[in-house]
Design a protein around this motif. Structure first.
Motif, PDB file in Angstrom:
ATOM      1  N   TYR A   1      10.625  -0.022  15.039  1.00  9.76           N
ATOM      2  CA  TYR A   1      10.758   1.382  15.442  1.00  9.76           C
ATOM      3  C   TYR A   1       9.419   2.113  15.428  1.00  9.76           C
ATOM      4  CZ  TYR A   1      15.774   0.996  15.830  1.00  9.76           C
ATOM      5  OH  TYR A   1      17.027   0.649  16.254  1.00  9.76           O
ATOM      6  N   LEU A   2       8.536   1.757  14.515  1.00  8.18           N
ATOM      7  CA  LEU A   2       7.201   2.356  14.561  1.00  8.18           C
ATOM      8  C   LEU A   2       6.428   1.838  15.770  1.00  8.18           C
ATOM      9  CD1 LEU A   2       6.278   2.314  10.769  1.00  8.18           C
ATOM     10  CD2 LEU A   2       6.920   4.296  12.157  1.00  8.18           C
TER      11      LEU A   2
ATOM     12  N   LEU B   1      -3.496   0.932  11.372  1.00 11.53           N
ATOM     13  CA  LEU B   1      -4.022   0.559  10.058  1.00 11.53           C
ATOM     14  C   LEU B   1      -5.368   1.179   9.724  1.00 11.53           C
ATOM     15  CD1 LEU B   1      -2.851  -3.150   9.770  1.00 11.53           C
ATOM     16  CD2 LEU B   1      -1.785  -1.075   8.891  1.00 11.53           C
ATOM     17  N   PRO B   2      -6.301   1.331  10.682  1.00  8.91           N
ATOM     18  CA  PRO B   2      -7.580   1.961  10.316  1.00  8.91           C
ATOM     19  C   PRO B   2      -7.503   3.486  10.195  1.00  8.91           C
ATOM     20  CG  PRO B   2      -7.776   0.561  12.285  1.00  8.91           C
ATOM     21  CD  PRO B   2      -6.336   0.825  12.065  1.00  8.91           C
ATOM     22  N   ARG B   3      -6.325   4.072  10.418  1.00 14.41           N
ATOM     23  CA  ARG B   3      -6.176   5.528  10.428  1.00 14.41           C
ATOM     24  C   ARG B   3      -5.279   5.956   9.281  1.00 14.41           C
ATOM     25  NH1 ARG B   3      -7.073   3.766  15.524  1.00 14.41           N
ATOM     26  NH2 ARG B   3      -8.341   5.093  16.887  1.00 14.41           N
ATOM     27  N   PRO B   4      -5.850   6.293   8.139  1.00 16.79           N
ATOM     28  CA  PRO B   4      -5.035   6.700   6.989  1.00 16.79           C
ATOM     29  C   PRO B   4      -4.092   7.851   7.358  1.00 16.79           C
ATOM     30  CG  PRO B   4      -7.316   6.396   6.325  1.00 16.79           C
ATOM     31  CD  PRO B   4      -7.294   6.314   7.829  1.00 16.79           C
ATOM     32  N   GLY B   5      -2.845   7.703   6.944  1.00 13.36           N
ATOM     33  CA  GLY B   5      -1.869   8.752   7.194  1.00 13.36           C
ATOM     34  C   GLY B   5      -1.118   8.631   8.498  1.00 13.36           C
TER      35      GLY B   5
ATOM     36  N   ALA C   1       0.836  -1.196   0.000  1.00  8.55           N
ATOM     37  CA  ALA C   1       0.000   0.000   0.000  1.00  8.55           C
ATOM     38  C   ALA C   1       0.873   1.248   0.000  1.00  8.55           C
ATOM     39  CB  ALA C   1      -0.923  -0.006   1.214  1.00  8.55           C
ATOM     40  N   ALA C   2       0.538   2.221  -0.833  1.00 13.23           N
ATOM     41  CA  ALA C   2       1.360   3.423  -0.973  1.00 13.23           C
ATOM     42  C   ALA C   2       1.519   4.165   0.346  1.00 13.23           C
ATOM     43  CB  ALA C   2       0.751   4.336  -2.034  1.00 13.23           C
ATOM     44  N   ASP C   3       0.513   4.089   1.197  1.00 17.11           N
ATOM     45  CA  ASP C   3       0.557   4.791   2.482  1.00 17.11           C
ATOM     46  C   ASP C   3       1.567   4.182   3.446  1.00 17.11           C
ATOM     47  OD1 ASP C   3      -0.526   6.909   4.102  1.00 17.11           O
ATOM     48  OD2 ASP C   3      -1.507   5.387   5.322  1.00 17.11           O
ATOM     49  N   ALA C   4       2.075   2.980   3.141  1.00 19.99           N
ATOM     50  CA  ALA C   4       3.015   2.291   4.020  1.00 19.99           C
ATOM     51  C   ALA C   4       4.386   2.131   3.383  1.00 19.99           C
ATOM     52  CB  ALA C   4       2.459   0.923   4.409  1.00 19.99           C
ATOM     53  N   VAL C   5       4.720   3.042   2.474  1.00 21.41           N
ATOM     54  CA  VAL C   5       6.029   3.069   1.816  1.00 21.41           C
ATOM     55  C   VAL C   5       6.697   4.391   2.167  1.00 21.41           C
ATOM     56  CG1 VAL C   5       7.276   2.931  -0.368  1.00 21.41           C
ATOM     57  CG2 VAL C   5       5.165   1.626  -0.056  1.00 21.41           C
ATOM     58  N   PHE C   6       7.956   4.317   2.645  1.00 23.80           N
ATOM     59  CA  PHE C   6       8.584   5.495   3.241  1.00 23.80           C
ATOM     60  C   PHE C   6       9.972   5.730   2.648  1.00 23.80           C
ATOM     61  CE2 PHE C   6       6.508   2.787   6.504  1.00 23.80           C
ATOM     62  CZ  PHE C   6       5.321   3.504   6.635  1.00 23.80           C
ATOM     63  N   PRO C   7      10.325   6.990   2.403  1.00 25.99           N
ATOM     64  CA  PRO C   7      11.679   7.284   1.921  1.00 25.99           C
ATOM     65  C   PRO C   7      12.708   7.036   3.016  1.00 25.99           C
ATOM     66  CG  PRO C   7      10.524   9.311   2.468  1.00 25.99           C
ATOM     67  CD  PRO C   7       9.522   8.206   2.611  1.00 25.99           C
ATOM     68  N   VAL C   8      13.932   6.671   2.612  1.00 28.41           N
ATOM     69  CA  VAL C   8      15.018   6.486   3.571  1.00 28.41           C
ATOM     70  C   VAL C   8      16.213   7.322   3.136  1.00 28.41           C
ATOM     71  CG1 VAL C   8      14.268   4.175   4.243  1.00 28.41           C
ATOM     72  CG2 VAL C   8      15.911   4.437   2.387  1.00 28.41           C
TER      73      VAL C   8
ATOM     74  N   ARG D   1       2.537   7.365   8.030  1.00 30.62           N
ATOM     75  CA  ARG D   1       3.387   8.389   7.412  1.00 30.62           C
ATOM     76  C   ARG D   1       3.713   9.489   8.422  1.00 30.62           C
ATOM     77  NH1 ARG D   1       4.267   7.243   2.402  1.00 30.62           N
ATOM     78  NH2 ARG D   1       5.446   9.175   2.203  1.00 30.62           N
ATOM     79  N   GLY D   2       2.761   9.796   9.310  1.00 30.80           N
ATOM     80  CA  GLY D   2       3.039  10.775  10.351  1.00 30.80           C
ATOM     81  C   GLY D   2       4.107  10.296  11.307  1.00 30.80           C
TER      82      GLY D   2
END
Length: 324
Positions: free
Chosen positions: A123-124, A267-271, A100-107, A274-275
């Motif tokens: 870490y999350l 997971l039920p909270r979009p964003g 899912a795009a919302d769970a992909v993060f830059p490093v 990423r926050g």
């Protein structure tokens, strides 16, 4: 592509590497060429059907990866060619995964794929445990059970990065204590008799926050280590048994026992993920968070990696090197 299969629920000994079809990418998914995958306690539980997520057999395990974006949907925060970490939650033990795009993060560019793969799950979880559920304030003292493991070392580093005054690690051996200190703990105490050692270290006051990934019979003594208004964070039960709380202990010293269900919350909270990553990323960039690796295994040795966790030999985070 090469991928790991869990084909039955007999444990790590029957996990195998097979040729599998490459995943297809959904409209809101990012396709990632996986270079490394983190190995976590839930992966071990899934080999015996003991984790709450129970996919239909056979399936590809692997909750967290790092690699390079192969394809991304229009409007995504990442694009083809970007170096990323990600949380597919399943399917990560493979050469390619859709996430899912919302769970992909830059490093950061200078962070290796092995270390990047060690970050998302632990870490999350640690960030959610300490900063949201534990309400950790700057200067507070934090006690970490299982302090040499992947989650334990993550909790140590997140606690220090976000302002803890002192971090104590509880471990079973001096060798594991050295791992906890190398991760950033101020000192370690051995699990046998830890209550007295913690009291001595804090001048009898106790600690403000306890992060417990172990559970079992040390739970009551942990409560006795808390200072007034202390918070006990229930993160997991690697010790096997689930403890019970005598609530009069909570009343007498105004203590909290707090459940830490990061996935169920995020997971039920979009964003939300990423926050969290936005708060962790500066700590990564400045070197306040540097995941200690306990070992890197080629994909073909996935059984050995899982067995190292099962036999409590893992110190730091274990990863699979999926691509050279």
């Amino acid at each position: 592509m090469k991928a790991v299969h869990i084909k039955d629920l007999e444990g790590p000994s029957t996990v195998s590497v097979v040729e599998a079809d490459a995943p297809s990418r959904g409209d809101d998914q990012v396709l990632i060429d996986v270079h490394a995958a983190g190995v976590a306690f839930p992966d071990l539980l899934q080999t015996r059907g003991l984790y709450q997520v129970k996919p239909e057999l056979p399936f590809i395990p692997g909750a967290e990866v790092a690699g390079i974006v192969a394809e991304a949907p229009d409007g995504a925060a990442v694009k083809a060619g970007d170096r990323v970490a990600a949380l597919p939650f399943l399917g990560g033990f493979a050469e390619q995964v859709a996430c899912a795009a919302d769970a992909v993060f830059p490093v950061p560019d200078d962070l290796g794929f092995d270390q990047a793969a060690a970050i998302p799950f632990n870490y999350l979880t640690a960030h959610f445990a300490l900063c949201r559920r534990g309400r950790m304030a700057a200067g507070e003292t934090v006690l970490v059970h299982g302090a040499a493991g992947g989650v334990g070392t993550a909790v140590i580093q997140v606690a220090k990065a976000f302002g803890a005054g002192k971090v104590l690690g509880v471990v079973s051996t001096p060798e594991k204590g050295e791992t906890a200190v190398a991760a950033g703990a101020d000192e370690y105490v051995l699990a046998d008799g830890f209550k007295d050692a913690v009291k001595a270290s804090t001048g009898g006051r106790g600690v403000d926050v306890i992060a417990d990934v172990v559970g079992g019979d040390r739970f009551t003594d942990s409560l006795r280590c808390l200072a007034a208004d202390g918070r006990m964070l229930v993160i997991g039960f690697t010790g096997g048994s689930i403890p019970e709380v005598k609530v009069n202990r909570l009343l007498l010293n105004n203590l909290d026992v707090v459940g830490v269900g990061w996935g169920a919350y995020a997971l039920p909270r979009p964003g939300y993920l990423r926050g969290q990553w936005a708060e962790l990323l500066p700590k990564l960039a400045e070197g306040a968070i540097v995941p200690p690796l306990g070992g890197s295994y080629p994909l073909a040795e996935v059984r050995e990696a899982l067995e190292a966790i099962e036999n409590r030999k893992a110190m730091g985070k274990l990863v699979l090197a999926v691509r050279p």
